[in-house]
Design an enzyme around this catalytic site. Structure first.
Site, PDB file in Angstrom:
ATOM      1  N   TYR A   1      86.374  90.295   5.421  1.00  0.00           N
ATOM      2  CA  TYR A   1      87.663  90.422   4.743  1.00  0.00           C
ATOM      3  C   TYR A   1      87.458  90.378   3.238  1.00  0.00           C
ATOM      4  O   TYR A   1      86.664  89.586   2.729  1.00  0.00           O
ATOM      5  CB  TYR A   1      88.585  89.261   5.161  1.00  0.00           C
ATOM      6  CG  TYR A   1      89.807  89.103   4.283  1.00  0.00           C
ATOM      7  CD1 TYR A   1      90.908  89.948   4.428  1.00  0.00           C
ATOM      8  CD2 TYR A   1      89.868  88.116   3.291  1.00  0.00           C
ATOM      9  CE1 TYR A   1      92.028  89.821   3.615  1.00  0.00           C
ATOM     10  CE2 TYR A   1      90.984  87.983   2.472  1.00  0.00           C
ATOM     11  CZ  TYR A   1      92.056  88.836   2.637  1.00  0.00           C
ATOM     12  OH  TYR A   1      93.155  88.706   1.833  1.00  0.00           O
TER      13      TYR A   1
ATOM     14  N   GLY B   1      76.653  91.759   2.597  1.00  0.00           N
ATOM     15  CA  GLY B   1      76.452  92.974   3.377  1.00  0.00           C
ATOM     16  C   GLY B   1      75.938  94.054   2.452  1.00  0.00           C
ATOM     17  O   GLY B   1      76.674  94.514   1.567  1.00  0.00           O
TER      18      GLY B   1
ATOM     19  N   CYS C   1      82.346  88.216  10.249  1.00  0.00           N
ATOM     20  CA  CYS C   1      80.935  88.590  10.454  1.00  0.00           C
ATOM     21  C   CYS C   1      80.499  88.407  11.897  1.00  0.00           C
ATOM     22  O   CYS C   1      79.311  88.277  12.181  1.00  0.00           O
ATOM     23  CB  CYS C   1      80.016  87.819   9.505  1.00  0.00           C
ATOM     24  SG  CYS C   1      80.396  88.119   7.762  1.00  0.00           S
TER      25      CYS C   1
END
Length: 363
Positions: A82, A151, A180
């Protein structure tokens, strides 16, 4: 010595951030720009990495829409995460030299930047080998909680995407997903750990300093962005509400837009909005500040021109006559769904959405 240009952009619509990463990445590969670090905030959005599973979005489409949360598939690693206001997103766009061409080392270095930055504010953090990101509480701790997600994407040793550090983030939005893909642990923020909100620019400053230190680079400040306004002119009420769209001439892109223009020296944003509205349409109205500012890139090649735009709305009388400026060749009053479909950029669409909501409250 290597250099890193640091861009502190404020709010950036997610698709604009992806485009900026792509443009800067291509320019970096061609040697047109130095390494870059983008520090910014996104509106509420769920992003899915290459390993993401859709079932890790636990909210329905209706719930996401009610919360104003959108979704995007990306080419970064990892599952679903998010982004939202109060969270610093960092996009390092680095062309790694031969001695640093190791994916695990790169991820560890990014983690170290965050861990060192958190320590500056008195927060002890670390990593948990079986889970990505930066954590408060160690492996095996019953209250281990993620404070930063990581990421990354590497291609030809060019890095894109990066990290998301929860500063004053609305943690309730993490209940929309399994962050995740990790069900066994929670999330936290600097605000929750310290008991008070922090100034985003202060945290950005510390992050920039640590990134340059860890990656042994000299810091360069990005040039100031061009300041512009966008103005959504409306007429009518309720289901009769319409938005004024202007079509740029073919040599200027040929796309539909609301009123836009540059803030001139000595002008306030509100003054620029009123002037541009009059110059481009002949309408003399008092624009209302929509409390919307966002950054994006103009152009398709280096050197990039960065723009910071300030959104306004204006309510027009039904029979107002429009007089076009030379840069446009047509105008139309259209309903709101048609305007949102026709506008090519998310920033323009958001300006319209906010103007419609603001004037609906006043009706």
């Amino acid at each position: 010595m290597n250099t890193i240009t640091v861009y502190r952009l404020g709010r950036v619509e997610y698709e604009d951030g992806l485009r900026l990463m792509q443009l800067l990445g291509e320019a970096r590969l061609q040697g047109q720009v130095s390494d870059s670090l983008l520090l910014l905030e996104h509106p509420p959005v769920l992003t899915l990495g290459r390993a993401a599973r859709r079932e890790n979005i636990t909210a329905s489409d209706a719930d996401l829409a009610a919360e104003g949360v959108t979704t995007f598939d990306t080419n970064r690693g990892g599952d679903v995460t998010y982004h939202g206001p109060g969270q610093i997103v960092g996009y390092p766009i680095f062309l790694l030299p031969s001695e640093r061409q190791d994916v695990r080392r790169y991820v560890r270095d990014v983690e170290r930047c965050i861990i060192q930055s958190l320590a500056t504010f008195g927060i002890t953090s670390g990593t948990i080998p079986k889970w990505p990101g930066v954590w408060v509480g160690g492996e095996g701790s019953p209250d281990a909680r993620k404070i930063a997600a990581i990421g990354v994407h590497l291609s030809r040793w060019l890095t894109t995407h990066g990290f998301a550090l929860n500063v004053n983030t609305r943690l309730e939005h993490f209940q929309l997903i399994v962050p995740c893909g990790i069900r066994e642990a929670g999330v936290t923020s600097m605000q929750r750990e310290l008991g008070h909100a922090l100034a985003i620019p202060d945290v950005e400053e510390v992050l920039a300093r640590n990134v340059c230190e860890v990656f042994e680079s000299q810091r360069i400040e990005a040039p100031e962005p061009t300041r512009t306004v966008s103005v959504a002119a409306l007429r009518g009420h309720g289901p009769e509400l319409q938005v004024l769209l202007l079509r740029r001439r073919p040599e200027r892109g040929g796309f539909w837009q609301v009123v836009t223009g540059r803030i001139e020296a000595g002008e306030t944003p509100a003054q620029a909005a009123a002037r541009e509205l009059a110059e481009e349409t002949g309408l003399v109205l008092t624009p209302m500040d929509l409390d919307y500012r966002h950054a994006f890139a103009v152009g398709n090649a280096a050197p990039l021109r960065l723009v910071q735009e300030h959104g306004f709305g204006a309510q027009g009388v039904p029979d107002a006559r429009v007089r076009l400026s030379p840069e446009h060749d047509a105008f139309e009053w259209v309903d709101v769904p048609a305007a949102l479909e026709r506008l090519p950029f998310e920033g323009l669409r958001e300006t319209v959405r906010r103007a419609v909501a603001r004037f609906a409250l006043r009706a």
